[in-house]
Design an enzyme around this catalytic site. Sequence first.
Site, PDB file in Angstrom:
ATOM      1  N   THR A  35     -32.385   5.506  13.674  1.00 25.55           N
ATOM      2  CA  THR A  35     -31.994   5.363  12.281  1.00 25.55           C
ATOM      3  C   THR A  35     -32.797   4.279  11.572  1.00 25.55           C
ATOM      4  OG1 THR A  35     -30.138   4.642  10.891  1.00 25.55           O
ATOM      5  CG2 THR A  35     -30.145   3.832  13.142  1.00 25.55           C
ATOM      6  N   ASP A  36     -32.860   4.378  10.250  1.00 26.41           N
ATOM      7  CA  ASP A  36     -33.497   3.313   9.461  1.00 26.41           C
ATOM      8  C   ASP A  36     -32.646   2.041   9.430  1.00 26.41           C
ATOM      9  OD1 ASP A  36     -31.432   4.235   7.817  1.00 26.41           O
ATOM     10  OD2 ASP A  36     -32.695   4.596   6.061  1.00 26.41           O
ATOM     11  N   GLU A  37     -31.360   2.179   9.812  1.00 21.07           N
ATOM     12  CA  GLU A  37     -30.466   1.010   9.697  1.00 21.07           C
ATOM     13  C   GLU A  37     -30.856  -0.128  10.639  1.00 21.07           C
ATOM     14  OE1 GLU A  37     -26.373   1.616   9.142  1.00 21.07           O
ATOM     15  OE2 GLU A  37     -26.659   3.451   8.004  1.00 21.07           O
ATOM     16  N   TYR A  44     -22.922  -0.630  14.496  1.00 19.72           N
ATOM     17  CA  TYR A  44     -23.618   0.649  14.701  1.00 19.72           C
ATOM     18  C   TYR A  44     -25.130   0.420  14.751  1.00 19.72           C
ATOM     19  CZ  TYR A  44     -26.116   4.888  13.344  1.00 19.72           C
ATOM     20  OH  TYR A  44     -27.035   5.923  13.281  1.00 19.72           O
ATOM     21  N   LYS A  90     -27.797   0.930  17.898  1.00 21.14           N
ATOM     22  CA  LYS A  90     -28.963   1.824  17.844  1.00 21.14           C
ATOM     23  C   LYS A  90     -30.243   1.026  18.088  1.00 21.14           C
ATOM     24  CE  LYS A  90     -29.134   5.674  16.996  1.00 21.14           C
ATOM     25  NZ  LYS A  90     -28.992   6.908  17.845  1.00 21.14           N
ATOM     26  N   PRO A  95     -13.715   7.771  -3.415  1.00 21.46           N
ATOM     27  CA  PRO A  95     -13.841   6.341  -3.103  1.00 21.46           C
ATOM     28  C   PRO A  95     -15.290   5.864  -3.115  1.00 21.46           C
ATOM     29  CG  PRO A  95     -13.503   7.612  -1.093  1.00 21.46           C
ATOM     30  CD  PRO A  95     -13.497   8.602  -2.219  1.00 21.46           C
ATOM     31  N   GLY A 151     -20.129  -6.502   5.108  1.00 19.30           N
ATOM     32  CA  GLY A 151     -21.550  -6.593   5.508  1.00 19.30           C
ATOM     33  C   GLY A 151     -22.404  -5.453   4.978  1.00 19.30           C
ATOM     34  N   HIS A 152     -21.950  -4.800   3.924  1.00 22.51           N
ATOM     35  CA  HIS A 152     -22.589  -3.572   3.410  1.00 22.51           C
ATOM     36  C   HIS A 152     -24.078  -3.792   3.079  1.00 22.51           C
ATOM     37  CE1 HIS A 152     -21.695   0.101   0.607  1.00 22.51           C
ATOM     38  NE2 HIS A 152     -22.657   0.339   1.483  1.00 22.51           N
TER      39      HIS A 152
HETATM   40  P1  NAD Z   1     -22.478  13.050  14.678  1.00 19.94           P
HETATM   41  O1  NAD Z   1     -21.499  11.935  14.768  1.00 19.94           O
HETATM   42  O2  NAD Z   1     -22.280  14.145  13.694  1.00 19.94           O
HETATM   43  O3  NAD Z   1     -22.646  13.743  16.101  1.00 19.94           O
HETATM   44  C1  NAD Z   1     -22.702  13.021  17.292  1.00 19.94           C
HETATM   45  C2  NAD Z   1     -22.542  14.010  18.448  1.00 19.94           C
HETATM   46  O4  NAD Z   1     -22.649  13.269  19.675  1.00 19.94           O
HETATM   47  C3  NAD Z   1     -21.174  14.689  18.480  1.00 19.94           C
HETATM   48  O5  NAD Z   1     -21.321  16.068  18.748  1.00 19.94           O
HETATM   49  C4  NAD Z   1     -20.428  14.000  19.621  1.00 19.94           C
HETATM   50  O6  NAD Z   1     -19.481  14.824  20.246  1.00 19.94           O
HETATM   51  C5  NAD Z   1     -21.588  13.654  20.537  1.00 19.94           C
HETATM   52  N1  NAD Z   1     -21.284  12.509  21.401  1.00 19.94           N
HETATM   53  C6  NAD Z   1     -20.764  11.309  21.033  1.00 19.94           C
HETATM   54  N2  NAD Z   1     -20.582  10.529  22.116  1.00 19.94           N
HETATM   55  C7  NAD Z   1     -21.014  11.252  23.190  1.00 19.94           C
HETATM   56  C8  NAD Z   1     -21.091  10.991  24.575  1.00 19.94           C
HETATM   57  N3  NAD Z   1     -20.676   9.832  25.083  1.00 19.94           N
HETATM   58  N4  NAD Z   1     -21.615  11.945  25.389  1.00 19.94           N
HETATM   59  C9  NAD Z   1     -22.046  13.125  24.878  1.00 19.94           C
HETATM   60  N5  NAD Z   1     -21.966  13.434  23.573  1.00 19.94           N
HETATM   61  C10 NAD Z   1     -21.461  12.511  22.747  1.00 19.94           C
HETATM   62  O7  NAD Z   1     -23.893  12.333  14.460  1.00 19.94           O
HETATM   63  P2  NAD Z   1     -25.147  12.790  13.595  1.00 19.94           P
HETATM   64  O8  NAD Z   1     -24.960  12.352  12.207  1.00 19.94           O
HETATM   65  O9  NAD Z   1     -25.447  14.205  13.904  1.00 19.94           O
HETATM   66  O10 NAD Z   1     -26.265  11.835  14.246  1.00 19.94           O
HETATM   67  C11 NAD Z   1     -26.965  12.257  15.411  1.00 19.94           C
HETATM   68  C12 NAD Z   1     -27.956  11.182  15.795  1.00 19.94           C
HETATM   69  O11 NAD Z   1     -28.850  10.922  14.723  1.00 19.94           O
HETATM   70  C13 NAD Z   1     -27.311   9.830  16.132  1.00 19.94           C
HETATM   71  O12 NAD Z   1     -28.013   9.273  17.215  1.00 19.94           O
HETATM   72  C14 NAD Z   1     -27.524   9.009  14.869  1.00 19.94           C
HETATM   73  O13 NAD Z   1     -27.613   7.633  15.182  1.00 19.94           O
HETATM   74  C15 NAD Z   1     -28.853   9.543  14.390  1.00 19.94           C
HETATM   75  N6  NAD Z   1     -29.090   9.467  12.940  1.00 19.94           N
HETATM   76  C16 NAD Z   1     -28.164   9.965  12.060  1.00 19.94           C
HETATM   77  C17 NAD Z   1     -28.442   9.940  10.689  1.00 19.94           C
HETATM   78  C18 NAD Z   1     -27.459  10.492   9.684  1.00 19.94           C
HETATM   79  O14 NAD Z   1     -27.677  10.339   8.484  1.00 19.94           O
HETATM   80  N7  NAD Z   1     -26.403  11.168  10.084  1.00 19.94           N
HETATM   81  C19 NAD Z   1     -29.646   9.403  10.236  1.00 19.94           C
HETATM   82  C20 NAD Z   1     -30.550   8.884  11.173  1.00 19.94           C
HETATM   83  C21 NAD Z   1     -30.280   8.944  12.521  1.00 19.94           C
HETATM   84  O1  DAU Z   2     -29.338   5.432   7.126  1.00 19.37           O
HETATM   85  C1  DAU Z   2     -29.085   6.301   8.187  1.00 19.37           C
HETATM   86  C2  DAU Z   2     -27.628   6.267   8.523  1.00 19.37           C
HETATM   87  O2  DAU Z   2     -26.951   6.947   7.478  1.00 19.37           O
HETATM   88  C3  DAU Z   2     -27.291   6.902   9.866  1.00 19.37           C
HETATM   89  O3  DAU Z   2     -27.907   6.171  10.889  1.00 19.37           O
HETATM   90  C4  DAU Z   2     -25.780   6.918  10.087  1.00 19.37           C
HETATM   91  O4  DAU Z   2     -25.480   7.606  11.286  1.00 19.37           O
HETATM   92  C5  DAU Z   2     -25.134   7.649   8.922  1.00 19.37           C
HETATM   93  O5  DAU Z   2     -23.741   7.595   9.051  1.00 19.37           O
HETATM   94  C6  DAU Z   2     -25.561   7.028   7.599  1.00 19.37           C
HETATM   95  O6  DAU Z   2     -24.996   5.706   7.444  1.00 19.37           O
HETATM   96  P1  DAU Z   2     -24.409   5.201   6.045  1.00 19.37           P
HETATM   97  O7  DAU Z   2     -23.456   4.120   6.291  1.00 19.37           O
HETATM   98  O8  DAU Z   2     -25.513   4.930   5.082  1.00 19.37           O
HETATM   99  O9  DAU Z   2     -23.687   6.564   5.567  1.00 19.37           O
HETATM  100  P2  DAU Z   2     -22.294   6.841   4.838  1.00 19.37           P
HETATM  101  O10 DAU Z   2     -22.299   8.263   4.417  1.00 19.37           O
HETATM  102  O11 DAU Z   2     -21.143   6.341   5.632  1.00 19.37           O
HETATM  103  O12 DAU Z   2     -22.410   5.931   3.543  1.00 19.37           O
HETATM  104  C7  DAU Z   2     -23.447   6.128   2.590  1.00 19.37           C
HETATM  105  C8  DAU Z   2     -23.266   5.090   1.503  1.00 19.37           C
HETATM  106  O13 DAU Z   2     -22.065   5.409   0.760  1.00 19.37           O
HETATM  107  C9  DAU Z   2     -23.059   3.691   2.017  1.00 19.37           C
HETATM  108  O14 DAU Z   2     -23.685   2.776   1.120  1.00 19.37           O
HETATM  109  C10 DAU Z   2     -21.541   3.489   1.993  1.00 19.37           C
HETATM  110  C11 DAU Z   2     -21.116   4.349   0.827  1.00 19.37           C
HETATM  111  N1  DAU Z   2     -19.774   4.980   0.924  1.00 19.37           N
HETATM  112  C12 DAU Z   2     -19.462   5.657   2.076  1.00 19.37           C
HETATM  113  C13 DAU Z   2     -18.247   6.287   2.215  1.00 19.37           C
HETATM  114  C14 DAU Z   2     -17.892   7.018   3.481  1.00 19.37           C
HETATM  115  C15 DAU Z   2     -18.896   4.935  -0.124  1.00 19.37           C
HETATM  116  O15 DAU Z   2     -19.203   4.328  -1.180  1.00 19.37           O
HETATM  117  N2  DAU Z   2     -17.682   5.564   0.011  1.00 19.37           N
HETATM  118  C16 DAU Z   2     -17.324   6.222   1.135  1.00 19.37           C
HETATM  119  O16 DAU Z   2     -16.173   6.751   1.199  1.00 19.37           O
END
Ligand code: NAD
Ligand code: DAU
Length: 356
Positions: A135-137, A161, A165, A216, A294-295
């Site tokens: 992730t970029d985070e 988180y 990562k 929200p 910590g947002h």
């Molecule tokens: P998600 O939460 O939708 O899915 C995670 C999956 O992993 C689920 O199917 C869950 O059952 C499985 N899992 C969790 N713990 C496990 C374990 N101990 N053993 C086996 N399986 C397990 O996540 P996502 O949004 O699809 O993200 C997938 C990957 O991409 C993550 O590594 C996340 O850090 C990375 N990522 C996500 C984003 C984003 O915006 N969602 C962006 C950049 C990177």
């Molecule tokens: O940047 C990549 C990451 O993006 C991934 O690594 C993470 O797995 C993924 O969950 C996501 O993280 P964020 O925290 O950025 O995503 P989220 O959708 O939770 O929040 C996006 C932005 O919106 C963030 O600034 C928080 C805000 N937010 C989120 C929720 C859930 C709100 O304002 N209200 C909300 O209810």
Amino acid sequence: MKNVLVTGGAGFIGSNFIHYLIQTEANVNIINLDALTYAGNLSNLSSVENHPRYRFVQGNICDADAMDNLLREHEIDTIVHFAAESHVDRSILGPRQFVETNVMGTFNMLEAARNYWLRDKSMPLEHVRFHHVSTDEVFGSLKAGEPAWTEETPYAPNSPYAASKAASDHLVRSYGHTYGLPYTITNCSNNYGPYQFPEKLIPVIILNAMEGKPLPVYGDGQQIRDWLHVQDHCEAIHLVLTKGKTGSTYNIGGVNQPANLTIVETICDILDEISDTTHKPHKNLIQFVTDRPGHDRRYDMDTHKIHAELGWQPRHTLTEGLLDTVKWYLDNLEWVNSIRKKQEYKGWLDTNYKAR
Ligand code: NAD
Ligand code: DAU
């Protein structure tokens, strides 16, 4: 690539990736290893469940022996490691699971790969790859005007988180450096699109707006994320797997950086236009709530490297991508309702939003 292990393939990005791989690679066997936590959903893959080149195995990346056996049993040559706890808010309320899954789970996957590929010399090293999805985070937070993150930017993760990562990225890199494990890492920005679990901003807003519930927005809503359609992410991962240099990391991002409030307002406008709900104008539902501790304020990815080396760039504009995504949630109410009725999900909404 012959036998690909996709960890976390029942989640949002993993399931999109499996669909993508089945369509793009005609001769690849896919093993989807997933623990089916609250975020895993096999119905994301119902259209391919009987596909001859796809197989699901329920298992946990924290179970070292099971991971060792899995690689041997399926003669895995490629690992695409998605499995993780992925939600920042959950990491703030319960960080332990993030360390266990994201750090120890990745460690187990690396050990399984080292045992099978390096110790046993099961296949030529030029035929294997450990791809880690990150992730970029890990880079922290940018102030206004600061330049976008490159692959050389030092890590400065802020949430549990992001820290978990970052730790997993470092472990992957160390296995390459110390043991010669052929790896690649991608660090990607915020994804959106079909099958995203409705705990993340975009699906939360779509679903609440459809039901006329408050929308929200944390803090002042001026935080900036770099949004990318999930299919563009899948295409980038596939390119890195097939053409990326081993031992390299690649940034992936959408070059879309509106403030959160703008994203929320855009979704409201789309719903005003295409839905027949009685809650119009949906913007009236917006509610500013207590900020995330910590947002991070701003994310921005410099994606020159993946563009220059592999020719990747996003295909979806945010305008089209958001419209398609809103339509997807409106058209897939069965999927939505199957999650909404689960106790775990209701409990999460109470835990995260009631006290805000
Ligand atoms: P998600 O939460 O939708 O899915 C995670 C999956 O992993 C689920 O199917 C869950 O059952 C499985 N899992 C969790 N713990 C496990 C374990 N101990 N053993 C086996 N399986 C397990 O996540 P996502 O949004 O699809 O993200 C997938 C990957 O991409 C993550 O590594 C996340 O850090 C990375 N990522 C996500 C984003 C984003 O915006 N969602 C962006 C950049 C990177
Ligand atoms: O940047 C990549 C990451 O993006 C991934 O690594 C993470 O797995 C993924 O969950 C996501 O993280 P964020 O925290 O950025 O995503 P989220 O959708 O939770 O929040 C996006 C932005 O919106 C963030 O600034 C928080 C805000 N937010 C989120 C929720 C859930 C709100 O304002 N209200 C909300 O209810």
